[in-house]
Scaffold this active site. Structure first.
Site, PDB file in Angstrom:
ATOM      1  N   ASP A   1      36.847  50.553  54.824  1.00 33.86           N
ATOM      2  CA  ASP A   1      36.053  51.360  54.169  1.00 33.86           C
ATOM      3  C   ASP A   1      36.665  51.865  53.082  1.00 33.86           C
ATOM      4  OD1 ASP A   1      34.576  50.394  56.423  1.00 33.86           O
ATOM      5  OD2 ASP A   1      33.829  52.315  57.062  1.00 33.86           O
TER       6      ASP A   1
ATOM      7  N   THR B   1      33.796  62.704  68.402  1.00 29.38           N
ATOM      8  CA  THR B   1      32.937  63.404  68.853  1.00 29.38           C
ATOM      9  C   THR B   1      33.400  64.963  68.560  1.00 29.38           C
ATOM     10  OG1 THR B   1      32.311  62.155  70.514  1.00 29.38           O
ATOM     11  CG2 THR B   1      31.245  64.646  70.706  1.00 29.38           C
TER      12      THR B   1
ATOM     13  N   ILE C   1      42.399  55.345  52.775  1.00 26.71           N
ATOM     14  CA  ILE C   1      41.986  54.293  51.606  1.00 26.71           C
ATOM     15  C   ILE C   1      42.596  52.841  51.622  1.00 26.71           C
ATOM     16  CG2 ILE C   1      43.834  54.956  49.817  1.00 26.71           C
ATOM     17  CD1 ILE C   1      41.749  54.862  47.680  1.00 26.71           C
TER      18      ILE C   1
ATOM     19  N   ASP D   1      49.517  62.622  55.444  1.00 28.79           N
ATOM     20  CA  ASP D   1      49.307  62.184  56.798  1.00 28.79           C
ATOM     21  C   ASP D   1      48.427  63.254  57.552  1.00 28.79           C
ATOM     22  OD1 ASP D   1      51.183  59.990  58.963  1.00 28.79           O
ATOM     23  OD2 ASP D   1      49.781  61.610  59.679  1.00 28.79           O
TER      24      ASP D   1
ATOM     25  N   LEU E   1      38.188  59.203  56.019  1.00 32.00           N
ATOM     26  CA  LEU E   1      38.085  57.930  56.621  1.00 32.00           C
ATOM     27  C   LEU E   1      39.328  57.653  57.303  1.00 32.00           C
ATOM     28  CD1 LEU E   1      36.587  55.851  53.548  1.00 32.00           C
ATOM     29  CD2 LEU E   1      35.323  57.440  54.919  1.00 32.00           C
TER      30      LEU E   1
ATOM     31  N   HIS F   1      30.461  48.455  61.152  1.00 36.11           N
ATOM     32  CA  HIS F   1      30.219  47.524  59.907  1.00 36.11           C
ATOM     33  C   HIS F   1      31.458  46.757  59.670  1.00 36.11           C
ATOM     34  CE1 HIS F   1      31.377  51.835  59.194  1.00 36.11           C
ATOM     35  NE2 HIS F   1      32.121  51.185  58.270  1.00 36.11           N
TER      36      HIS F   1
ATOM     37  N   GLY G   1      42.205  51.430  54.275  1.00 36.09           N
ATOM     38  CA  GLY G   1      41.448  50.536  55.353  1.00 36.09           C
ATOM     39  C   GLY G   1      40.565  49.845  54.821  1.00 36.09           C
TER      40      GLY G   1
ATOM     41  N   ARG H   1      37.919  43.409  57.229  1.00 39.23           N
ATOM     42  CA  ARG H   1      38.026  43.758  58.676  1.00 39.23           C
ATOM     43  C   ARG H   1      39.343  43.459  59.380  1.00 39.23           C
ATOM     44  NH1 ARG H   1      36.409  48.054  61.680  1.00 39.23           N
ATOM     45  NH2 ARG H   1      34.449  47.646  62.943  1.00 39.23           N
TER      46      ARG H   1
HETATM   47  P1  NDP Z   1      40.521  51.065  59.254  1.00 39.74           P
HETATM   48  O1  NDP Z   1      41.184  50.783  60.613  1.00 39.74           O
HETATM   49  O2  NDP Z   1      40.257  49.883  58.637  1.00 39.74           O
HETATM   50  O3  NDP Z   1      41.259  52.121  58.475  1.00 39.74           O
HETATM   51  C1  NDP Z   1      41.878  53.132  59.154  1.00 39.74           C
HETATM   52  C2  NDP Z   1      42.583  53.941  57.795  1.00 39.74           C
HETATM   53  O4  NDP Z   1      43.026  55.156  58.505  1.00 39.74           O
HETATM   54  C3  NDP Z   1      43.711  53.380  57.301  1.00 39.74           C
HETATM   55  O5  NDP Z   1      43.588  53.352  55.882  1.00 39.74           O
HETATM   56  C4  NDP Z   1      44.992  54.004  57.853  1.00 39.74           C
HETATM   57  O6  NDP Z   1      46.290  53.878  57.170  1.00 39.74           O
HETATM   58  C5  NDP Z   1      44.441  55.249  58.074  1.00 39.74           C
HETATM   59  N1  NDP Z   1      45.064  56.364  59.137  1.00 39.74           N
HETATM   60  C6  NDP Z   1      45.530  56.079  60.335  1.00 39.74           C
HETATM   61  N2  NDP Z   1      46.339  57.017  60.850  1.00 39.74           N
HETATM   62  C7  NDP Z   1      46.696  57.772  59.701  1.00 39.74           C
HETATM   63  C8  NDP Z   1      47.114  59.054  59.580  1.00 39.74           C
HETATM   64  N3  NDP Z   1      48.070  59.490  60.757  1.00 39.74           N
HETATM   65  N4  NDP Z   1      47.390  59.711  58.460  1.00 39.74           N
HETATM   66  C9  NDP Z   1      46.430  59.151  57.561  1.00 39.74           C
HETATM   67  N5  NDP Z   1      45.738  57.974  57.366  1.00 39.74           N
HETATM   68  C10 NDP Z   1      45.819  57.305  58.664  1.00 39.74           C
HETATM   69  O7  NDP Z   1      39.145  51.740  59.713  1.00 39.74           O
HETATM   70  P2  NDP Z   1      37.532  51.344  58.758  1.00 39.74           P
HETATM   71  O8  NDP Z   1      37.905  51.410  57.337  1.00 39.74           O
HETATM   72  O9  NDP Z   1      36.855  50.385  59.434  1.00 39.74           O
HETATM   73  O10 NDP Z   1      36.969  52.687  58.966  1.00 39.74           O
HETATM   74  C11 NDP Z   1      36.942  53.778  58.184  1.00 39.74           C
HETATM   75  C12 NDP Z   1      36.687  55.167  59.074  1.00 39.74           C
HETATM   76  O11 NDP Z   1      35.232  54.927  59.652  1.00 39.74           O
HETATM   77  C13 NDP Z   1      37.399  55.454  60.356  1.00 39.74           C
HETATM   78  O12 NDP Z   1      37.542  56.644  60.478  1.00 39.74           O
HETATM   79  C14 NDP Z   1      36.505  54.965  61.525  1.00 39.74           C
HETATM   80  O13 NDP Z   1      36.984  55.380  62.637  1.00 39.74           O
HETATM   81  C15 NDP Z   1      35.259  55.183  61.015  1.00 39.74           C
HETATM   82  N6  NDP Z   1      34.158  54.129  61.478  1.00 39.74           N
HETATM   83  C16 NDP Z   1      34.371  52.892  61.243  1.00 39.74           C
HETATM   84  C17 NDP Z   1      33.358  51.998  61.732  1.00 39.74           C
HETATM   85  C18 NDP Z   1      33.517  50.597  61.462  1.00 39.74           C
HETATM   86  O14 NDP Z   1      32.728  49.865  61.974  1.00 39.74           O
HETATM   87  N7  NDP Z   1      34.254  50.083  60.526  1.00 39.74           N
HETATM   88  C19 NDP Z   1      32.057  52.586  62.234  1.00 39.74           C
HETATM   89  C20 NDP Z   1      32.091  54.038  62.564  1.00 39.74           C
HETATM   90  C21 NDP Z   1      33.202  54.773  62.010  1.00 39.74           C
HETATM   91  P3  NDP Z   1      47.100  52.572  57.536  1.00 39.74           P
HETATM   92  O15 NDP Z   1      46.639  51.487  56.458  1.00 39.74           O
HETATM   93  O16 NDP Z   1      48.557  53.182  56.752  1.00 39.74           O
HETATM   94  O17 NDP Z   1      47.463  52.136  58.805  1.00 39.74           O
HETATM   95  P1  GDR Z   2      33.819  48.864  68.625  1.00 40.43           P
HETATM   96  O1  GDR Z   2      34.198  47.307  67.856  1.00 40.43           O
HETATM   97  O2  GDR Z   2      34.876  49.026  69.912  1.00 40.43           O
HETATM   98  O3  GDR Z   2      32.686  48.429  68.758  1.00 40.43           O
HETATM   99  O4  GDR Z   2      34.789  49.855  67.556  1.00 40.43           O
HETATM  100  P2  GDR Z   2      35.190  46.113  68.583  1.00 40.43           P
HETATM  101  O5  GDR Z   2      34.851  44.843  67.353  1.00 40.43           O
HETATM  102  O6  GDR Z   2      36.731  46.437  68.559  1.00 40.43           O
HETATM  103  O7  GDR Z   2      34.476  45.853  69.683  1.00 40.43           O
HETATM  104  C1  GDR Z   2      33.091  45.487  69.826  1.00 40.43           C
HETATM  105  C2  GDR Z   2      32.802  44.741  71.332  1.00 40.43           C
HETATM  106  O8  GDR Z   2      33.069  43.634  71.595  1.00 40.43           O
HETATM  107  C3  GDR Z   2      33.848  43.575  72.741  1.00 40.43           C
HETATM  108  N1  GDR Z   2      34.915  42.662  72.887  1.00 40.43           N
HETATM  109  C4  GDR Z   2      36.111  42.747  72.105  1.00 40.43           C
HETATM  110  N2  GDR Z   2      36.456  43.452  71.253  1.00 40.43           N
HETATM  111  C5  GDR Z   2      37.675  43.212  70.730  1.00 40.43           C
HETATM  112  N3  GDR Z   2      38.097  44.095  69.623  1.00 40.43           N
HETATM  113  N4  GDR Z   2      38.456  42.137  71.110  1.00 40.43           N
HETATM  114  C6  GDR Z   2      38.066  41.250  71.924  1.00 40.43           C
HETATM  115  O9  GDR Z   2      38.653  40.394  72.356  1.00 40.43           O
HETATM  116  C7  GDR Z   2      36.592  41.526  72.671  1.00 40.43           C
HETATM  117  N5  GDR Z   2      35.932  40.669  73.680  1.00 40.43           N
HETATM  118  C8  GDR Z   2      34.925  41.455  73.482  1.00 40.43           C
HETATM  119  C9  GDR Z   2      34.335  44.914  73.049  1.00 40.43           C
HETATM  120  O10 GDR Z   2      34.419  45.186  74.374  1.00 40.43           O
HETATM  121  C10 GDR Z   2      33.002  45.802  72.320  1.00 40.43           C
HETATM  122  O11 GDR Z   2      32.095  45.930  73.315  1.00 40.43           O
HETATM  123  C11 GDR Z   2      34.363  49.624  65.953  1.00 40.43           C
HETATM  124  C12 GDR Z   2      35.432  50.310  65.246  1.00 40.43           C
HETATM  125  O12 GDR Z   2      35.228  49.954  63.985  1.00 40.43           O
HETATM  126  C13 GDR Z   2      35.337  51.842  65.489  1.00 40.43           C
HETATM  127  O13 GDR Z   2      36.146  52.378  64.746  1.00 40.43           O
HETATM  128  C14 GDR Z   2      33.929  52.283  65.091  1.00 40.43           C
HETATM  129  O14 GDR Z   2      33.633  53.654  65.183  1.00 40.43           O
HETATM  130  C15 GDR Z   2      32.947  51.406  65.990  1.00 40.43           C
HETATM  131  O15 GDR Z   2      32.863  50.185  65.799  1.00 40.43           O
HETATM  132  C16 GDR Z   2      31.368  51.975  65.489  1.00 40.43           C
END
Ligand code: NDP
Ligand code: GDR
EC number: 4.2.1.47
Length: 493
Positions: A48, A191, A44, A91, A113, A216, A46, A221
């Site tokens: 999303d 996966t 929560i 956790d 999440l 997203h 994070g 972010r």
């Molecule tokens: P964030 O990195 O912003 O949030 C991750 C969350 O996971 C934080 O609240 C973090 O807590 C919590 N967390 C990490 N480790 C633990 C743990 N050991 N126990 C409990 N909670 C933990 O991610 P997003 O909000 O962007 O994404 C949400 C989910 O969707 C994630 O699973 C991500 O992999 C997945 N996802 C995200 C996408 C995206 O583009 N954003 C796309 C596809 C999937 P804390 O704040 O304490 O670190």
């Molecule tokens: P991604 O997101 O790996 O798709 O995962 P990220 O924004 O980290 O990278 C996207 C692409 O950008 C290229 N890239 C860089 N990336 C980062 N972070 N920093 C850099 O300086 C940089 N330069 C180039 C990367 O190589 C990559 O190709 C996100 C996360 O939210 C995951 O948790 C989620 O599952 C996927 O999106 C869908």
């Protein structure tokens, strides 16, 4: 029967203080407030989690959120943005804490999440990623199975799966049936979590859905992800606070949408008659170069080539070159469509970072330019004593001159007002249930502790007043997940 709660798991202190009402008196297995749906969200804190918490609160849910660690600095943010949220300590690497969270919250819906979500970090901390992002899914599902006495049909479960699972893509665009070929420890862990979700649906009849969400983003972010790293740097460069931006691979392409739209799709999945898996995406892909065009264009910089450097440190051992999703199923079954387009999303993020960085700079300017307190002139040195014994009484000192009045503080430069954020229009009514039907009391709920009021802890760590608590997470935290904040160091790859 005495309520069961694993030792050490409690509702956080500040959350308990802020509860809108005390837990209603219930007999084991009997919920008095069946009409108020309850949701438990892991992650929560994070990006999303915050949007989903806001969405569910607006829909009338009682929202429970899992928070980890001691004095987690993000607790205050969640409490501010999700009023009435009940935060539970737990956790994803700790099964008893997850069972306890399920027992206390007795959720109708669970959104998993929580994860180590930064792909770049997953090579450096592969085991932790496996434990959290992969095994964490197993533990949440097991907590639901154990707390439900093997009946998993009563709680609806959402797993945050990812387009990273498609990795080295086998077809374009990617859809629900596209085979997986993950390219990072993160992708592999996701996966595993995806297949477990499918397996618990097939093995135990769990109402378990997997959302295959493409990238997203939002102003919330974390600053390590490429979108936010770029929008923040663009804001800082345009304000004269930073000279350049260092990135890795500029050729990769992603399907970027707005996080606020995507949490709506998560909710809709759990309102269906049957559980299923859905791709959630915009269907449009852009390169990092196009992202740079959009971000620099927003501040009037057309040619960014002299401002962007590349460094091998930011390249990944194995890259996902192109992702683009086919959201047809989500559109047809869930009635979901994304509202915010790519240009609008990037403009929203740049504008938010401009406002944030200008505010932080003004604050710093104020501190740096505050006049120092006037230095007191040195006291006149008494004349050296004449030869012979020191006088018994020191000679009278002359009175110090009056202190000059400090000049008035300079007025800080006016902050640019942030342009209004686009408000995504509300989604049309989904085709299926909006309010949750009351479900028959689970046999497990009859035997489990129905939201017992947590006993006071011996040494309560206060989330509000701990002197050790930093006011903001470190700038290079793997996942900031907070509303934009003025961190200053370079984001990690
Ligand atoms: P964030 O990195 O912003 O949030 C991750 C969350 O996971 C934080 O609240 C973090 O807590 C919590 N967390 C990490 N480790 C633990 C743990 N050991 N126990 C409990 N909670 C933990 O991610 P997003 O909000 O962007 O994404 C949400 C989910 O969707 C994630 O699973 C991500 O992999 C997945 N996802 C995200 C996408 C995206 O583009 N954003 C796309 C596809 C999937 P804390 O704040 O304490 O670190
Ligand atoms: P991604 O997101 O790996 O798709 O995962 P990220 O924004 O980290 O990278 C996207 C692409 O950008 C290229 N890239 C860089 N990336 C980062 N972070 N920093 C850099 O300086 C940089 N330069 C180039 C990367 O190589 C990559 O190709 C996100 C996360 O939210 C995951 O948790 C989620 O599952 C996927 O999106 C869908």
């Amino acid at each position: 029967m005495q309520p069961r709660r694993p030792a050490g798991l409690t509702e956080t202190d500040s959350s308990r203080r802020r509860r809108r009402r005390p837990p209603p008196p219930v007999r084991p297995g009997e919920r008095k407030d069946e009409d108020v749906p309850r949701a438990l969200i892991t992650g929560i804190t994070g990006q999303d989690g915050l949007y989903l918490g806001e969405l569910l609160t607006a829909k009338g849910y009682e929202v429970f959120g899992l928070v980890r660690g001691q004095s987690n600095p993000k607790v205050a943010v969640v409490e501010r943005l999700v009023p009435g949220v009940v935060l539970l300590e737990g956790d994803l690497t700790d099964l008893p804490s997850l069972i306890g969270a399920v027992e206390i919250s007795q959720p109708d819906e669970v959104y998993n999440l929580g994860a180590i979500s930064f792909v770049g970090l997953s090579w450096k901390q592969a085991e932790l990623t496996g434990e959290t992002t992969g095994m964490g899914v197993l533990r949440v599902l097991e907590a639901l199975r154990i707390a439900g006495g093997n009946d998993m049909s009563r709680v609806r479960f959402y797993q945050a799966s990812s387009s990273e699972m498609f990795g080295k893509v086998r077809e374009t665009p990617q859809r629900e049936t596209t085979p997986f070929h993950p390219r990072s420890p993160y992708g592999v862990a996701k996966t595993f979590g995806h297949y477990l979700t499918v397996n618990y649906r097939e093995s135990y009849g769990a109402f378990a859905c997997s959302g295959l969400l493409f990238n997203h983003e939002s102003p919330r972010r974390g600053i390590e992800f490429v979108t936010r790293k770029i929008t923040r740097a663009v804001a800082r460069i345009s304000l004269g606070l930073q000279d350049s931006l260092t990135l890795g691979n500029l050729e990769s392409r992603r399907d970027w949408g707005f996080a606020g739209d995507y949490v709506e799709a998560m909710w809709r999945m759990l309102q269906q008659e049957t559980p299923d898996d859905y791709v959630v995406a915009t269907g449009v892909t852009h390169s990092i170069r196009e992202l740079l065009d959009a971000a620099f264009g927003r501040v009037g910089i057309g040619d960014w080539s002299g401002l962007v450097k590349q460094d091998p440190r930011f390249f990944r051992p194995a890259e996902v070159d192109v992702l683009v999703g086919d959201p047809s199923k989500a559109r047809e079954v869930l009635g979901w469509t994304p509202r915010v387009g790519f240009e609008e999303l990037i403009a929203m993020m740049v504008d938010a970072d401009l406002a944030l960085e200008a505010e932080a700079a003004a604050r710093e300017h104020l501190t740096a330019t505050a006049p120092p307190l006037p230095v007191r002139p040195p006291l006149p040195v008494p004349p050296p004593p004449p030869d012979g014994p020191a006088p018994a009484v020191a000679p009278p000192r002359s009175a110090p001159p009056p202190r000059p009045t400090p000049p008035p503080r300079p007025t800080p430069p006016p902050r640019p007002a942030p342009p209004p954020r686009p408000t995504p229009p509300s989604h049309p009514t989904p085709p299926t249930r909006r309010t949750l039907p009351s479900r028959p009391a689970s046999p497990s709920h009859r035997t489990l502790a129905p939201r017992p009021a947590p006993p006071p802890r011996p040494t309560p760590p206060s989330h509000r007043s701990s002197p050790d608590r930093p006011t903001a997470p470190p700038a290079d935290a793997p996942s900031a997940g907070l509303p934009a904040q003025g961190a200053s160091s370079e984001a990690r790859p």
